[in-house]
Design a protein around this motif. Structure first.
Motif, PDB file in Angstrom:
ATOM      1  N   TYR A 196       0.834  -1.199   0.000  1.00  0.00           N
ATOM      2  CA  TYR A 196       0.000   0.000   0.000  1.00  0.00           C
ATOM      3  C   TYR A 196       0.874   1.255   0.000  1.00  0.00           C
ATOM      4  N   ILE A 197       0.611   2.139  -0.951  1.00  0.00           N
ATOM      5  CA  ILE A 197       1.329   3.412  -1.051  1.00  0.00           C
ATOM      6  C   ILE A 197       0.306   4.527  -0.903  1.00  0.00           C
ATOM      7  N   THR A 198       0.627   5.528  -0.086  1.00  0.00           N
ATOM      8  CA  THR A 198      -0.309   6.624   0.142  1.00  0.00           C
ATOM      9  C   THR A 198       0.443   7.918   0.402  1.00  0.00           C
ATOM     10  N   ASN A 199      -0.219   9.045   0.146  1.00  0.00           N
ATOM     11  CA  ASN A 199       0.349  10.345   0.495  1.00  0.00           C
ATOM     12  C   ASN A 199      -0.317  10.931   1.731  1.00  0.00           C
ATOM     13  N   SER A 200      -1.120  10.115   2.427  1.00  0.00           N
ATOM     14  CA  SER A 200      -1.790  10.543   3.646  1.00  0.00           C
ATOM     15  C   SER A 200      -1.075   9.963   4.862  1.00  0.00           C
ATOM     16  N   VAL A 201      -0.625  10.812   5.751  1.00  0.00           N
ATOM     17  CA  VAL A 201       0.078  10.358   6.951  1.00  0.00           C
ATOM     18  C   VAL A 201      -0.835   9.499   7.818  1.00  0.00           C
ATOM     19  N   SER A 202      -2.063   9.935   8.007  1.00  0.00           N
ATOM     20  CA  SER A 202      -2.991   9.171   8.845  1.00  0.00           C
ATOM     21  C   SER A 202      -3.340   7.830   8.211  1.00  0.00           C
ATOM     22  N   HIS A 203      -3.499   7.798   6.886  1.00  0.00           N
ATOM     23  CA  HIS A 203      -3.751   6.522   6.205  1.00  0.00           C
ATOM     24  C   HIS A 203      -2.598   5.564   6.457  1.00  0.00           C
ATOM     25  N   ALA A 204      -1.366   6.069   6.315  1.00  0.00           N
ATOM     26  CA  ALA A 204      -0.187   5.229   6.504  1.00  0.00           C
ATOM     27  C   ALA A 204      -0.135   4.675   7.924  1.00  0.00           C
ATOM     28  N   GLN A 205      -0.406   5.515   8.899  1.00  0.00           N
ATOM     29  CA  GLN A 205      -0.402   5.072  10.295  1.00  0.00           C
ATOM     30  C   GLN A 205      -1.449   3.994  10.543  1.00  0.00           C
ATOM     31  N   ASN A 206      -2.636   4.186   9.995  1.00  0.00           N
ATOM     32  CA  ASN A 206      -3.716   3.211  10.195  1.00  0.00           C
ATOM     33  C   ASN A 206      -3.412   1.885   9.509  1.00  0.00           C
ATOM     34  N   LEU A 207      -2.805   1.946   8.319  1.00  0.00           N
ATOM     35  CA  LEU A 207      -2.436   0.718   7.608  1.00  0.00           C
ATOM     36  C   LEU A 207      -1.359  -0.051   8.362  1.00  0.00           C
ATOM     37  N   VAL A 208      -0.353   0.661   8.844  1.00  0.00           N
ATOM     38  CA  VAL A 208       0.730   0.012   9.590  1.00  0.00           C
ATOM     39  C   VAL A 208       0.190  -0.644  10.863  1.00  0.00           C
ATOM     40  N   SER A 209      -0.754   0.014  11.521  1.00  0.00           N
ATOM     41  CA  SER A 209      -1.320  -0.539  12.753  1.00  0.00           C
ATOM     42  C   SER A 209      -2.067  -1.842  12.502  1.00  0.00           C
TER      43      SER A 209
END
Length: 250
Positions: free
Chosen positions: A120-133
């Protein structure tokens, strides 16, 4: 309630609340959604408030500068967005390289994503945090970080995205219009969306748009309809289906 009395009440509510959605006004004054929209349009023409997508803001409210507040975006057609997000998440399969655009509907997707054998690649910091979690393999686009949108933009971000070939891409939009195509409020964000769509395989470019987005336009176009599939919750009519590939999800 007479029209002028109703408009006066709406104006008082907007000035008191600073920003409000059509749905909230509908419930507060107990009239139809179409009546609220008509009154907001009339008040905007009279120069008494500013009409934005899904609602209205007071003339001197900072929200008017950014088109619509994040809170308002999250509250507009939330159930419909969740339905679209659930369907979209199910399209991801093992081995996919997925671009996940910033936005409320794409954010809702994360709650339904279960495929851990994709990237998953995103330019949203919150999206990235939620995906990693959730234990997903996640790459955050590098570049300039905005204060208000919590997303990455700028020339470095564009160059970063251009390195990829996404097998699927999921994008938000603030409007779907015959002439303008898909639009958003921020020119910098529009550029990121445009490059990401171009880097996504044709026919696997999904724009997530609830029924309220059709017939609306924002400031900047970021894509036409070519190679794009629109995921929505309600059939927008034959005039739209002739122009674009639409999938209605329930």
């Amino acid at each position: 309630m007479l029209t002028e009395e109703r408009k006066s009440e709406i104006l008082n509510i907007v000035n008191d609340r600073r920003s409000i959605t059509v749905q909230e006004l509908k419930d507060m004054i107990d009239v139809s959604e179409s009546t609220v929209r008509r009154d907001i349009s009339a008040l905007a023409k009279e120069g008494k408030l500013i009409k934005v997508f899904g609602g209205a803001v007071a003339l001197d409210d900072p929200a008017a500068k950014t088109d619509v507040t994040v809170l308002m975006k999250e509250s507009i057609n939330r159930a419909e967005k969740l339905t679209i997000a659930r369907y979209a998440a199910q399209l991801i399969v093992p081995g996919d390289c997925v671009y996940l655009d910033a936005g409320t509907t794409t954010e809702y997707m994360i709650g339904f994503i279960n495929e851990k054998r994709a990237t998953y690649i995103t330019n949203s910091v919150s999206h990235a945090q939620n995906l990693v979690s959730k234990g997903m393999k996640t790459l955050l686009v590098g570049g300039e970080l905005t204060d208000n949108l919590n997303v990455v933009i700028g020339a470095d971000a564009v160059l970063h995205i251009q390195k990829y070939h996404f097998s699927k891409g999921f994008f938000g939009t603030e409007g779907v219009d015959f002439k303008m195509g898909f639009t958003t409020a921020d020119m910098r964000e529009a550029l990121i969306k445009r490059v990401a769509i171009q880097s996504t395989q044709s026919g696997e470019r999904y724009v997530l748009a609830d029924h309220g987005k059709f017939g609306c336009t924002s400031t900047v176009s970021f894509s036409d309809f070519l190679g794009v599939i629109v995921l929505t919750d309600k059939y927008p009519g034959e005039s739209y289906s002739k122009k674009m590939d639409i999938k209605v999800v329930q």
